[in-house]
Structure formats: C-alpha cells, structure tokens
Design a protein around this motif. Structure first.
Motif, PDB file in Angstrom:
ATOM      1  N   LYS A   1      51.369  32.892  32.041  1.00 34.38           N
ATOM      2  CA  LYS A   1      50.570  32.666  33.243  1.00 34.38           C
ATOM      3  C   LYS A   1      49.091  32.669  32.860  1.00 34.38           C
ATOM      4  O   LYS A   1      48.652  33.512  32.073  1.00 34.38           O
ATOM      5  CB  LYS A   1      50.851  33.750  34.275  1.00 34.38           C
ATOM      6  N   LEU A   2      48.351  31.729  33.402  1.00 30.69           N
ATOM      7  CA  LEU A   2      46.919  31.623  33.158  1.00 30.69           C
ATOM      8  C   LEU A   2      46.166  31.843  34.461  1.00 30.69           C
ATOM      9  O   LEU A   2      46.399  31.146  35.447  1.00 30.69           O
ATOM     10  CB  LEU A   2      46.571  30.242  32.586  1.00 30.69           C
ATOM     11  N   GLN A   3      45.263  32.824  34.437  1.00 35.56           N
ATOM     12  CA  GLN A   3      44.457  33.121  35.618  1.00 35.56           C
ATOM     13  C   GLN A   3      43.030  33.458  35.187  1.00 35.56           C
ATOM     14  O   GLN A   3      42.613  34.625  35.232  1.00 35.56           O
ATOM     15  CB  GLN A   3      45.049  34.309  36.401  1.00 35.56           C
ATOM     16  N   PRO A   4      42.260  32.440  34.749  1.00 32.30           N
ATOM     17  CA  PRO A   4      40.899  32.724  34.263  1.00 32.30           C
ATOM     18  C   PRO A   4      39.988  33.347  35.317  1.00 32.30           C
ATOM     19  O   PRO A   4      39.034  34.056  34.976  1.00 32.30           O
ATOM     20  CB  PRO A   4      40.397  31.342  33.830  1.00 32.30           C
ATOM     21  N   ASN A   5      40.281  33.118  36.606  1.00 35.38           N
ATOM     22  CA  ASN A   5      39.429  33.665  37.663  1.00 35.38           C
ATOM     23  C   ASN A   5      39.954  34.975  38.246  1.00 35.38           C
ATOM     24  O   ASN A   5      39.248  35.645  38.998  1.00 35.38           O
ATOM     25  CB  ASN A   5      39.270  32.627  38.780  1.00 35.38           C
ATOM     26  N   GLU A   6      41.191  35.327  37.899  1.00 39.21           N
ATOM     27  CA  GLU A   6      41.782  36.588  38.336  1.00 39.21           C
ATOM     28  C   GLU A   6      42.474  37.233  37.141  1.00 39.21           C
ATOM     29  O   GLU A   6      43.699  37.225  37.040  1.00 39.21           O
ATOM     30  CB  GLU A   6      42.786  36.361  39.462  1.00 39.21           C
ATOM     31  N   PRO A   7      41.703  37.790  36.214  1.00 35.39           N
ATOM     32  CA  PRO A   7      42.259  38.282  34.946  1.00 35.39           C
ATOM     33  C   PRO A   7      43.306  39.374  35.120  1.00 35.39           C
ATOM     34  O   PRO A   7      43.273  40.152  36.072  1.00 35.39           O
ATOM     35  CB  PRO A   7      41.017  38.833  34.209  1.00 35.39           C
ATOM     36  N   PHE A   8      44.218  39.402  34.162  1.00 33.30           N
ATOM     37  CA  PHE A   8      45.201  40.468  34.065  1.00 33.30           C
ATOM     38  C   PHE A   8      44.570  41.626  33.291  1.00 33.30           C
ATOM     39  O   PHE A   8      43.564  41.458  32.604  1.00 33.30           O
ATOM     40  CB  PHE A   8      46.442  39.997  33.298  1.00 33.30           C
ATOM     41  N   THR A   9      45.165  42.809  33.382  1.00 35.77           N
ATOM     42  CA  THR A   9      44.749  43.945  32.560  1.00 35.77           C
ATOM     43  C   THR A   9      45.902  44.312  31.641  1.00 35.77           C
ATOM     44  O   THR A   9      47.000  44.628  32.106  1.00 35.77           O
ATOM     45  CB  THR A   9      44.379  45.162  33.423  1.00 35.77           C
TER      46      THR A   9
END
Length: 210
Positions: free
Chosen positions: A19-27
C-alpha cells in the motif's frame, strides 16, 4: 526495467500486499514514518500469486545460483515460501530462527543441512538487511556455505546495500521499490508528483516525516 519486477509489483498492489500512502504515512514498528506498507505474506493466500513467487524465485536461483545444493528460509516471513521453493527444486530445506530456542536442543537452524553444503537463502522482505544477514551468519556458524540470497522484495535502502556488500552476500530480488513506484505512477495508483516524495523517503527513512 525488468518486466518481471513490474509485473510482480502490480500483483502485490492488486492483492493489497503493498500500500502506498505518501500523504498519510504509516508508522513502522521501528517508529519510522513511511509512505509504503508491505506484507508479502499475503501472497500465500492467493494461489496464482503464490505459485508465481515460487516459480520466479526458482528461476532466479537457477539463473544466478545454479550450484545451490540446499535452501534455507528466514523465519518467519520466508519459512513457507522457502519450503515451496525447495520442494520445486527438489533440494533439502531448513529454516533459520531469529535466535536459538531457549529450550530443547537450542536450535537456531531447524531442519537438516549437510556440513559445507552450498546453501541459497530465501527471504521475504529486505529493509535494512539486519535480520536477513543475522540468518546468514547463523548458517555460516552452522557450517554451510551461503552462496547468496533471493528475496521477494527490497526497499533498496543504501544501508542495506552496504551491509550485504560488507557481508559478502549477493542479493537478487523479484521486485523492488523502484518497480513499485513506476508501476504505481503508470497505473494512476499515485500521482506523478508523489514520485519525488517517495524517492526522498528512501534516501533517509529514519528522519523522513519527523
């Protein structure tokens, strides 16, 4: 770019293993902020993808490490895939624990490998490379010759590339971060402008987003 790398990247995104979420980063567990989340173990639940990974890892071994006499999987992510690869190639198999058991025989390498055998290591995911190379060291202490490692995916961090170089281990992967980003941009999974953000993260993920 290798067509297999992009094809596998697409398969991983199709089953939501990446999953890619550059505007909602994972931790991550390490505390790092990350625009990408990867769980390649999901491939085990999709027979077509599972078979693809098995066969393509076998092809890599046959191409780059034809002298392999046995296969070792790295716990826990690569235990199943390593066993599938060993079965397909008709080779002995063992897997490597993160550390020796604290009971019984105290084994770290589980299975049976002939001393001095030429062993190819199967790994799931390469991030910093630390746990993967600990498995290599355990195998070397066990008494076998590690001739290389094949893995499903690598982030391609410079720190990992340096660590594998210093350990004298050749790493070949089915896909990598670059292939995922290119495939994601081509299919509209991410915006073209996101590519710069994603490239910046990989340079130093420990401080990105802090």
């Amino acid at each position: 770019m290798d067509a297999v790398k992009k094809l596998f990247a697409k398969k991983l995104m199709d089953i939501k293993a990446i999953k890619l979420q550059p505007n909602e980063p994972f931790t991550w567990a390490s505390g790092w902020k990350s625009p990408i989340y990867t769980d390649n173990r999901k491939t085990l639940g999709f027979p077509e993808v599972r078979s693809f990974v098995k066969l393509e890892l076998c092809h890599l071994i046959q191409q780059y490490f034809p002298e392999a006499e046995a296969v070792a999987g790295v716990a826990t992510g690569a235990i199943a895939q390593g066993a599938l690869v060993a079965d397909e190639l008709g080779l002995p198999y063992a897997y490597v624990r993160p550390k020796p058991k604290d009971h019984g025989m105290g084994n770290q390498v589980e299975g049976q490998l002939t001393k001095d055998a030429k062993v190819i290591v199967v790994e799931d995911l390469i991030s910093t490379g630390g746990s993967s190379l600990k498995a290599v060291e355990a195998l070397r202490q066990y008494g076998v010759e590690v001739i290389g490692m094949v893995a499903s995916f690598t982030y391609g961090f410079p720190v990992a590339e340096q660590a594998f170089k210093e350990a004298g281990v050749q790493l070949i992967t089915l896909s990598d971060y670059n292939a995922v980003i290119e495939q994601a941009a081509e299919t509209g999974y991410i915006a073209e402008a996101d590519k710069a953000v994603l490239a910046e993260w990989r340079k130093d993920p420990s401080v990105w987003g802090v």
